[in-house]
Enzyme design. Structure first.
Site, PDB file in Angstrom:
ATOM      1  N   THR A 161       0.842  -1.195   0.000  1.00 59.13           N
ATOM      2  CA  THR A 161       0.000   0.000   0.000  1.00 59.13           C
ATOM      3  C   THR A 161       0.874   1.241   0.000  1.00 59.13           C
ATOM      4  O   THR A 161       1.995   1.210   0.498  1.00 59.13           O
ATOM      5  CB  THR A 161      -0.947   0.041   1.223  1.00 59.13           C
ATOM      6  OG1 THR A 161      -1.720   1.245   1.185  1.00 59.13           O
ATOM      7  CG2 THR A 161      -0.192   0.024   2.539  1.00 59.13           C
ATOM      8  N   ASN A 163      -0.422   3.882   1.323  1.00 56.84           N
ATOM      9  CA  ASN A 163      -1.148   4.680   2.301  1.00 56.84           C
ATOM     10  C   ASN A 163      -0.661   4.390   3.729  1.00 56.84           C
ATOM     11  O   ASN A 163      -0.897   3.312   4.267  1.00 56.84           O
ATOM     12  CB  ASN A 163      -2.643   4.332   2.150  1.00 56.84           C
ATOM     13  CG  ASN A 163      -3.525   5.180   3.003  1.00 56.84           C
ATOM     14  OD1 ASN A 163      -3.188   5.498   4.133  1.00 56.84           O
ATOM     15  ND2 ASN A 163      -4.676   5.547   2.460  1.00 56.84           N
ATOM     16  N   GLY A 165      -1.613   5.639   6.488  1.00 59.10           N
ATOM     17  CA  GLY A 165      -2.701   5.509   7.456  1.00 59.10           C
ATOM     18  C   GLY A 165      -3.144   4.059   7.583  1.00 59.10           C
ATOM     19  O   GLY A 165      -3.421   3.563   8.676  1.00 59.10           O
ATOM     20  N   ASP A 219      -8.142  -2.654  -0.699  1.00 60.81           N
ATOM     21  CA  ASP A 219      -8.865  -1.638  -1.462  1.00 60.81           C
ATOM     22  C   ASP A 219     -10.129  -1.277  -0.684  1.00 60.81           C
ATOM     23  O   ASP A 219     -10.845  -2.160  -0.211  1.00 60.81           O
ATOM     24  CB  ASP A 219      -9.211  -2.131  -2.867  1.00 60.81           C
ATOM     25  CG  ASP A 219      -9.490  -0.936  -3.791  1.00 60.81           C
ATOM     26  OD1 ASP A 219      -8.820   0.096  -3.636  1.00 60.81           O
ATOM     27  OD2 ASP A 219     -10.397  -1.037  -4.626  1.00 60.81           O
ATOM     28  N   PHE A 295      -7.444   9.124   8.302  1.00 62.09           N
ATOM     29  CA  PHE A 295      -7.015   9.631   6.992  1.00 62.09           C
ATOM     30  C   PHE A 295      -8.226   9.609   6.062  1.00 62.09           C
ATOM     31  O   PHE A 295      -9.317   9.173   6.457  1.00 62.09           O
ATOM     32  CB  PHE A 295      -5.870   8.766   6.434  1.00 62.09           C
ATOM     33  CG  PHE A 295      -6.263   7.325   6.204  1.00 62.09           C
ATOM     34  CD1 PHE A 295      -6.712   6.889   4.973  1.00 62.09           C
ATOM     35  CD2 PHE A 295      -6.193   6.407   7.245  1.00 62.09           C
ATOM     36  CE1 PHE A 295      -7.087   5.568   4.768  1.00 62.09           C
ATOM     37  CE2 PHE A 295      -6.569   5.076   7.052  1.00 62.09           C
ATOM     38  CZ  PHE A 295      -7.009   4.665   5.813  1.00 62.09           C
TER      39      PHE A 295
HETATM   40  P1  ITT Z   1      -3.419   1.982  -1.657  1.00 61.41           P
HETATM   41  O1  ITT Z   1      -4.366   1.668  -2.786  1.00 61.41           O
HETATM   42  O2  ITT Z   1      -2.028   2.234  -2.081  1.00 61.41           O
HETATM   43  O3  ITT Z   1      -3.544   0.963  -0.550  1.00 61.41           O
HETATM   44  P2  ITT Z   1      -5.155   4.313  -1.334  1.00 61.41           P
HETATM   45  O4  ITT Z   1      -5.085   5.496  -0.432  1.00 61.41           O
HETATM   46  O5  ITT Z   1      -5.238   4.533  -2.805  1.00 61.41           O
HETATM   47  O6  ITT Z   1      -3.903   3.355  -0.975  1.00 61.41           O
HETATM   48  P3  ITT Z   1      -7.737   2.981  -1.498  1.00 61.41           P
HETATM   49  O7  ITT Z   1      -7.718   2.974  -2.960  1.00 61.41           O
HETATM   50  O8  ITT Z   1      -8.144   1.732  -0.793  1.00 61.41           O
HETATM   51  O9  ITT Z   1      -6.341   3.406  -0.852  1.00 61.41           O
HETATM   52  O10 ITT Z   1      -8.660   4.109  -0.916  1.00 61.41           O
HETATM   53  C1  ITT Z   1      -9.524   4.892  -1.692  1.00 61.41           C
HETATM   54  C2  ITT Z   1      -9.766   6.188  -0.999  1.00 61.41           C
HETATM   55  O11 ITT Z   1     -10.527   5.926   0.175  1.00 61.41           O
HETATM   56  C3  ITT Z   1      -8.503   6.903  -0.553  1.00 61.41           C
HETATM   57  O12 ITT Z   1      -8.678   8.278  -0.802  1.00 61.41           O
HETATM   58  C4  ITT Z   1      -8.401   6.638   0.911  1.00 61.41           C
HETATM   59  O13 ITT Z   1      -7.839   7.736   1.578  1.00 61.41           O
HETATM   60  C5  ITT Z   1      -9.863   6.432   1.300  1.00 61.41           C
HETATM   61  N1  ITT Z   1      -9.949   5.468   2.377  1.00 61.41           N
HETATM   62  C6  ITT Z   1      -9.574   4.161   2.345  1.00 61.41           C
HETATM   63  N2  ITT Z   1      -9.727   3.607   3.546  1.00 61.41           N
HETATM   64  C7  ITT Z   1     -10.224   4.567   4.355  1.00 61.41           C
HETATM   65  C8  ITT Z   1     -10.561   4.640   5.704  1.00 61.41           C
HETATM   66  O14 ITT Z   1     -10.410   3.601   6.511  1.00 61.41           O
HETATM   67  N3  ITT Z   1     -11.008   5.788   6.196  1.00 61.41           N
HETATM   68  C9  ITT Z   1     -11.149   6.872   5.408  1.00 61.41           C
HETATM   69  N4  ITT Z   1     -10.834   6.915   4.130  1.00 61.41           N
HETATM   70  C10 ITT Z   1     -10.374   5.762   3.589  1.00 61.41           C
END
Ligand code: ITT
Length: 340
Positions: A161, A163, A165, A219, A295
């Protein structure tokens, strides 16, 4: 600021000043330690990150490492996430091992280890008070040979990931398990699909020759009822373009604020098999942003039965009810019941 909000990657800057020159290779890494580790029936303690300030003869070095602690019958050993010995102290040379609280702008809980030859090590072994207190108590007992129950080996689990967070949530959630999350930040393509499951399937296939299994991808998205599940699979795109403020604007006049967070975790194993674990959390979108934790969409989402947004809850609280927390629970159950 609470200890949960500490940016551990910068904690040295804040507290002690980074010693980039720190040569961890200086520290003990002899073959007999490794042999001892292999035959070690004693407890292991997972810590997300240990920071060490190391004093000797008036000089100090400081550094921080992701890793775990092992207490063998003769030594207290700090290992990084690759299993390399970073610091080793003979148990019988330890004069005292006490936990202290430094209540500055960033509260820090650190163990002061004083050895009989007057060397002093200050080592954080927890990200918050409860973890620090527990680790101090258990490690102290183990050094004294009083901790009978040996904890199982820690297995590294790669989480792909970008991310940070999410990684924080994995670390907290896997804390009580034998799995140790290690981040790999390859940014794999997220295809345009109608479900998170399809995105995860594609991601697992794309990554299978690039990342050594076992590895996990995640995801997630926010599905808002009155917007026909938007942004859903497009959550990242929407977050990156109009942002949370944009979503709030779209919902200005909308009364039905029900929404569901969904998370699909994909696990790829060495035998080529793929597994998916799904978690959901329903709640509603509020009219403004609240809270500084979490986040993404966390500041605008209140989970059902709560009055605080995800961004106002602690990491533990969010994990205990969130979409990711629930999916991680299923993943851990699955992993715990198999040899990987
Ligand atoms: P990776 O795909 O690299 O893991 P990403 O930030 O792109 O990281 P996602 O595609 O899963 O992750 O997330 C889609 C969006 O939803 C992204 O803007 C995240 O910040 C948000 N998101 C995912 N999980 C969340 C959570 O638990 N709380 C709040 N926002 C979330």
């Amino acid at each position: 600021m609470s200890s949960k909000e500490i940016d551990w990657d910068n904690v040295d800057d804040i507290e002690w000043g980074v010693d980039d020159e720190l040569d961890w290779d200086d520290m003990d890494e002899e073959e007999d330690i490794l042999i001892e580790l292999r035959n070690d029936p004693q407890p292991s303690f997972f810590v997300r990150k240990f920071a060490v300030v190391w004093w000797r003869k008036g000089f100090y070095k400081a550094g921080k490492v992701d890793g775990s602690i092992r207490v063998t019958p003769t030594r207290l050993i700090f290992l990084d996430s690759k299993g390399k010995v970073r610091l080793s102290i003979m148990n019988d040379s330890i004069y005292s091992f006490d936990l202290h609280h430094h209540d500055g702008e960033f509260p820090i809980y650190y163990n002061e280890i004083i050895t009989k030859d007057q060397s002093s090590y200050q080592i954080t072994t927890g990200v918050d008070e409860s973890q620090s207190v527990k680790n101090n108590k258990d490690i102290k007992k183990a050094i004294a040979g009083e901790l009978e129950v040996s904890k199982a080996e820690i297995t590294e689990l790669t989480i792909v990931t970008t991310n940070k967070g999410k990684i924080g949530e994995f670390v907290q959630s896997l804390d009580k398990t034998n799995f140790f999350p290690v981040q790999n930040s390859i940014d794999y393509p997220e295809i345009q699909a109608s479900t998170l499951e399809e995105v995860v399937d594609f991601g697992l296939d794309w990554l299978k020759d690039k990342v050594e299994p076992p590895f996990v991808i995640d995801d997630a998205g926010a599905f808002i009822d009155s917007l026909e599940d938007f942004p859903g699979v497009y959550s990242r795109y929407i977050y990156d373009t109009i942002g949370v403020e944009g979503v709030l604007k779209q919902m200005n006049d909308i009364e039905d604020r029900k929404a569901t967070f969904r998370c699909v975790l994909g696990l790829a194993l060495a035998d080529g098999s793929k597994h998916k674990f799904v978690g959901e959390c329903t709640g509603h979108i509020i009219g403004e942003m609240r809270g500084s934790g979490g986040f993404g969409y966390d500041p605008i989402f209140i989970p059902g039965g709560y009055e605080k947004t995800f961004a106002e809850l602690s990491l533990e609280e969010k994990n205990s009810i969130s979409h990711r927390g629930r999916a991680m629970e299923k993943l851990v159950d699955f992993l715990s019941n198999m040899e990987i």
